[in-house]
Write an enzyme that holds these catalytic residues in place. Structure first.
Site, PDB file in Angstrom:
ATOM      1  N   CYS A   1       0.814  -1.228   0.000  1.00  0.00           N
ATOM      2  CA  CYS A   1       0.000   0.000   0.000  1.00  0.00           C
ATOM      3  C   CYS A   1       0.842   1.269   0.000  1.00  0.00           C
ATOM      4  CB  CYS A   1      -0.926   0.005   1.213  1.00  0.00           C
ATOM      5  SG  CYS A   1      -1.965  -1.450   1.294  1.00  0.00           S
TER       6      CYS A   1
ATOM      7  N   HIS B   1      -3.192   6.984   3.593  1.00  0.00           N
ATOM      8  CA  HIS B   1      -3.606   5.731   2.961  1.00  0.00           C
ATOM      9  C   HIS B   1      -4.964   5.341   3.536  1.00  0.00           C
ATOM     10  CE1 HIS B   1      -3.931   1.737   1.580  1.00  0.00           C
ATOM     11  NE2 HIS B   1      -3.588   1.165   2.716  1.00  0.00           N
TER      12      HIS B   1
ATOM     13  N   ASN C   1     -10.018  -0.445   0.891  1.00  0.00           N
ATOM     14  CA  ASN C   1      -8.567  -0.288   0.776  1.00  0.00           C
ATOM     15  C   ASN C   1      -8.143  -0.679  -0.637  1.00  0.00           C
ATOM     16  OD1 ASN C   1      -5.790  -0.562   0.892  1.00  0.00           O
ATOM     17  ND2 ASN C   1      -5.779  -1.735   2.797  1.00  0.00           N
TER      18      ASN C   1
HETATM   19  O1  UT7 Z   1      -3.399  -1.473   3.883  1.00  0.00           O
HETATM   20  C1  UT7 Z   1      -2.329  -2.129   4.450  1.00  0.00           C
HETATM   21  C2  UT7 Z   1      -2.383  -2.180   5.879  1.00  0.00           C
HETATM   22  N1  UT7 Z   1      -3.539  -2.848   6.391  1.00  0.00           N
HETATM   23  C3  UT7 Z   1      -4.151  -2.323   7.425  1.00  0.00           C
HETATM   24  O2  UT7 Z   1      -3.795  -1.258   7.838  1.00  0.00           O
HETATM   25  C4  UT7 Z   1      -5.241  -3.107   8.098  1.00  0.00           C
HETATM   26  C5  UT7 Z   1      -5.040  -3.057   9.569  1.00  0.00           C
HETATM   27  N2  UT7 Z   1      -5.998  -3.781  10.350  1.00  0.00           N
HETATM   28  C6  UT7 Z   1      -7.326  -3.451  10.437  1.00  0.00           C
HETATM   29  O3  UT7 Z   1      -7.780  -2.548   9.765  1.00  0.00           O
HETATM   30  C7  UT7 Z   1      -8.167  -4.201  11.428  1.00  0.00           C
HETATM   31  O4  UT7 Z   1      -7.359  -5.007  12.233  1.00  0.00           O
HETATM   32  C8  UT7 Z   1      -9.264  -5.085  10.764  1.00  0.00           C
HETATM   33  C9  UT7 Z   1     -10.344  -4.201  10.183  1.00  0.00           C
HETATM   34  C10 UT7 Z   1      -8.652  -5.956   9.714  1.00  0.00           C
HETATM   35  C11 UT7 Z   1      -9.939  -5.964  11.833  1.00  0.00           C
HETATM   36  O5  UT7 Z   1     -10.454  -5.182  12.886  1.00  0.00           O
HETATM   37  P1  UT7 Z   1     -10.134  -5.591  14.392  1.00  0.00           P
HETATM   38  O6  UT7 Z   1     -10.883  -4.656  15.238  1.00  0.00           O
HETATM   39  O7  UT7 Z   1      -8.639  -5.627  14.553  1.00  0.00           O
HETATM   40  O8  UT7 Z   1     -10.783  -7.010  14.507  1.00  0.00           O
HETATM   41  P2  UT7 Z   1     -10.102  -8.402  14.864  1.00  0.00           P
HETATM   42  O9  UT7 Z   1      -9.295  -8.920  13.719  1.00  0.00           O
HETATM   43  O10 UT7 Z   1      -9.444  -8.276  16.186  1.00  0.00           O
HETATM   44  O11 UT7 Z   1     -11.401  -9.309  15.014  1.00  0.00           O
HETATM   45  C12 UT7 Z   1     -12.382  -9.056  16.018  1.00  0.00           C
HETATM   46  C13 UT7 Z   1     -13.500 -10.060  15.876  1.00  0.00           C
HETATM   47  C14 UT7 Z   1     -13.012 -11.489  15.745  1.00  0.00           C
HETATM   48  O12 UT7 Z   1     -13.925 -12.324  16.436  1.00  0.00           O
HETATM   49  P3  UT7 Z   1     -13.569 -12.858  17.925  1.00  0.00           P
HETATM   50  O13 UT7 Z   1     -12.296 -13.627  17.759  1.00  0.00           O
HETATM   51  O14 UT7 Z   1     -13.398 -11.630  18.752  1.00  0.00           O
HETATM   52  O15 UT7 Z   1     -14.761 -13.680  18.257  1.00  0.00           O
HETATM   53  C15 UT7 Z   1     -13.126 -11.804  14.275  1.00  0.00           C
HETATM   54  O16 UT7 Z   1     -13.324 -13.166  14.009  1.00  0.00           O
HETATM   55  O17 UT7 Z   1     -14.242  -9.805  14.674  1.00  0.00           O
HETATM   56  C16 UT7 Z   1     -14.343 -11.008  13.893  1.00  0.00           C
HETATM   57  N3  UT7 Z   1     -14.368 -10.627  12.481  1.00  0.00           N
HETATM   58  C17 UT7 Z   1     -15.511 -10.341  11.837  1.00  0.00           C
HETATM   59  N4  UT7 Z   1     -16.801 -10.320  12.224  1.00  0.00           N
HETATM   60  C18 UT7 Z   1     -17.720  -9.960  11.305  1.00  0.00           C
HETATM   61  C19 UT7 Z   1     -13.328 -10.470  11.632  1.00  0.00           C
HETATM   62  N5  UT7 Z   1     -13.769 -10.107  10.430  1.00  0.00           N
HETATM   63  C20 UT7 Z   1     -15.117 -10.003  10.530  1.00  0.00           C
HETATM   64  C21 UT7 Z   1     -16.137  -9.646   9.624  1.00  0.00           C
HETATM   65  N6  UT7 Z   1     -17.405  -9.643  10.064  1.00  0.00           N
HETATM   66  N7  UT7 Z   1     -15.869  -9.280   8.352  1.00  0.00           N
END
Ligand code: UT7
Length: 328
Positions: free
Chosen positions: A115, A255, A285
Site C-alpha cells: 500500500c 492511505h 482499501n
Molecule cells: O493497507 C495495508 C495495511 N492494512 C491495514 O492497515 C489493516 C489493519 N488492520 C485493520 O484494519 C483491522 O485489524 C481489521 C479491520 C482488519 C480488523 O479489525 P479488528 O478490530 O482488529 O478485529 P479483529 O481482527 O481483532 O477481530 C475481532 C472479531 C473477531 O472475532 P472474535 O475472535 O473476537 O470472536 C473476528 O473473528 O471480529 C471477527 N471478524 C468479523 N466479524 C464480522 C473479523 N472479520 C469479521 C467480519 N465480520 N468481516
C-alpha cells in the site's frame, strides 16, 4: 547548478463501475454491515470486470492525469507502476501500459511496496527528476485486489477494492512541488501481510491451490498496531525535513485502509479531521491506488488549492511505510 524541484503536474483516477455493497458481502460470508462500518468505516468498494486487468484501470487514470498536465504519450520518458496485482508476474504492468498508451520512447518498470507503492514511487521518481535524468514521468498506483481475495475469508474480503490513480511528475515551474519525502521498510514482519504462493518460494501447484495459498493473508490486529505507530513517526519526520510543523498542514491525505486507523493517526498528529481527506467509505482499501485516488478526489472537491501544504502518508505489506510533503 541547482537541482530542479519535482512537482505533480497532473493527477487522475479511475474505479471500475461495478460497486459491491456491504449488504452483498452479507450474502457471501458471515459478516454484517454494522461490523464492517464500525471496524473499518467501509460502506462499499469497486470491483473490476472480468476483462479488466491492472493496465486497463491504469490507462484510464493515466489519460486523466496526462490531460490535466497537458502532456501527450510522446512527452513521457518514464512510466512507473506501483502495484502488487499487475496484469502478469512479468513483464511489468508499466510495460503493458506503455504499449496501450503508445509511448515507445518511455522506459517502464514496476514498484512492489504494498500500500506504500505510490509514495515509494514518488520518492524514486522525484529523485530521478531532480537528477535531470527524466523530464516527464507517469506514475500510476493500481490494484485489482478482488482477484487475490479469498471470498470465503470474512477477515479480509470485506476490506479491499479495485482502482487506479495516476500522477504526472516533472520539474516544478514555481514554488510548488515536493518539499520532502521518506520511505522505510521492515522485512522481518513480511508475513503479517502477504500472498504466500505463485512466486519462487511456493510456485503454483495443486497443493497451493488446494491450500488457498494464492490469496491475500493478513494479521489485521498486528498490522493495525504497526500502521498507526510507523505512519505517525514518518509523517512527523517528513514535515521536519520540509522545515514545517503540523500546524502548517492544510490537508492530510492518508492511505485509506481503515477509518479507525486514519482517525487514530489524525489524533496522534493533532491534525483536526476537517483537514483530513477520507474516501475509504466508498472504495475500501485499494492499496497502491489509495493515495492517488484520494488526492484526485480531494482535488476535484476543491480541497486542494494552489500554495497549500499537502501531507501524504501510507503503510503496507513489506512492511513498508512512507510520507511525502508537497506544496500544491
Ligand atoms: O493497507 C495495508 C495495511 N492494512 C491495514 O492497515 C489493516 C489493519 N488492520 C485493520 O484494519 C483491522 O485489524 C481489521 C479491520 C482488519 C480488523 O479489525 P479488528 O478490530 O482488529 O478485529 P479483529 O481482527 O481483532 O477481530 C475481532 C472479531 C473477531 O472475532 P472474535 O475472535 O473476537 O470472536 C473476528 O473473528 O471480529 C471477527 N471478524 C468479523 N466479524 C464480522 C473479523 N472479520 C469479521 C467480519 N465480520 N468481516
Amino acid at each position: 547548478m541547482a537541482m530542479p524541484h519535482a512537482a505533480i503536474l497532473g493527477i487522475g483516477a479511475y474505479a471500475p463501475s461495478r460497486v459491491m455493497t456491504n449488504a452483498e458481502l452479507e450474502q457471501k460470508v458471515d459478516t454484517s454491515n454494522e461490523w464492517i462500518i464500525e471496524r473499518t468505516g467501509i460502506e462499499e468498494r469497486h470491483i473490476a470486470a472480468p476483462d479488466e486487468a491492472a493496465s486497463d484501470l491504469a490507462l484510464k487514470a493515466a489519460r486523466d492525469a496526462m490531460a490535466m498536465a497537458g502532456v501527450t504519450p510522446q512527452d513521457l520518458d518514464l512510466i512507473v507502476c506501483a502495484t502488487v496485482t499487475g496484469d502478469t508476474p512479468f513483464p511489468s504492468t508499466a510495460c503493458w501500459l506503455q504499449s496501450k498508451l503508445g509511448a515507445p520512447q518511455a522506459a517502464a518498470f514496476d514498484i512492489a511496496a504494498g500500500c506504500t507503492g505510490f509514495l515509494y514511487g514518488i520518492h524514486v521518481v522525484q529523485n530521478l527528476i531532480r537528477s535531470g535524468a527524466y523530464k516527464k514521468v507517469l506514475l500510476v498506483g493500481v490494484e485489482v485486489l478482488s482477484r487475490v481475495l479469498d471470498w470465503t475469508d470474512r477477515s479480509t474480503c470485506v476490506l479491499l477494492g479495485d482502482a487506479a490513480g495516476a500522477a504526472i511528475l516533472g520539474a516544478a515551474v514555481d514554488e510548488s512541488g515536493i518539499l520532502a519525502s521518506n520511505i522505510a521498510a521492515d522485512g522481518d514482519k513480511g508475513e503479517l501481510l502477504h500472498l504466500p504462493a505463485g512466486g519462487s518460494r511456493h510456485p503454483a501447484s495443486h497443493e497451493t491451490v488446494d491450500g488457498r495459498l494464492h490469496y491475500f493473508k493478513m494479521n489485521g490486529r498486528e498490522t493495525f498496531k504497526h500502521a498507526t505507530r510507523n505512519m505517525g513517526e514518518i509523517a512527523q519526520k517528513t514535515l521536519r525535513d520540509a522545515g514545517l510543523g503540523l500546524g502548517d498542514v492544510d490537508l492530510l491525505v492518508p492511505h485509506q485502509a481503515n477509518l479507525r486507523i486514519i482517525t487514530y493517526l489524525a489524533k496522534a498528529l493533532d491534525v483536526p479531521m476537517e483537514k483530513v481527506f477520507t474516501n475509504v467509505q466508498r472504495y475500501g482499501n485499494t492499496s497502491s491506488a489509495s493515495i492517488p485516488l484520494a488526492l484526485t478526489e480531494a482535488y476535484k472537491a476543491g480541497r486542494v488549492q494552489k500554495g497549500q501544504v499537502i501531507l501524504m502518508v501510507a503503510f503496507g505489506a513489506g512492511l513498508t511505510w512512507g510520507a511525502t510533503a508537497l506544496r500544491w
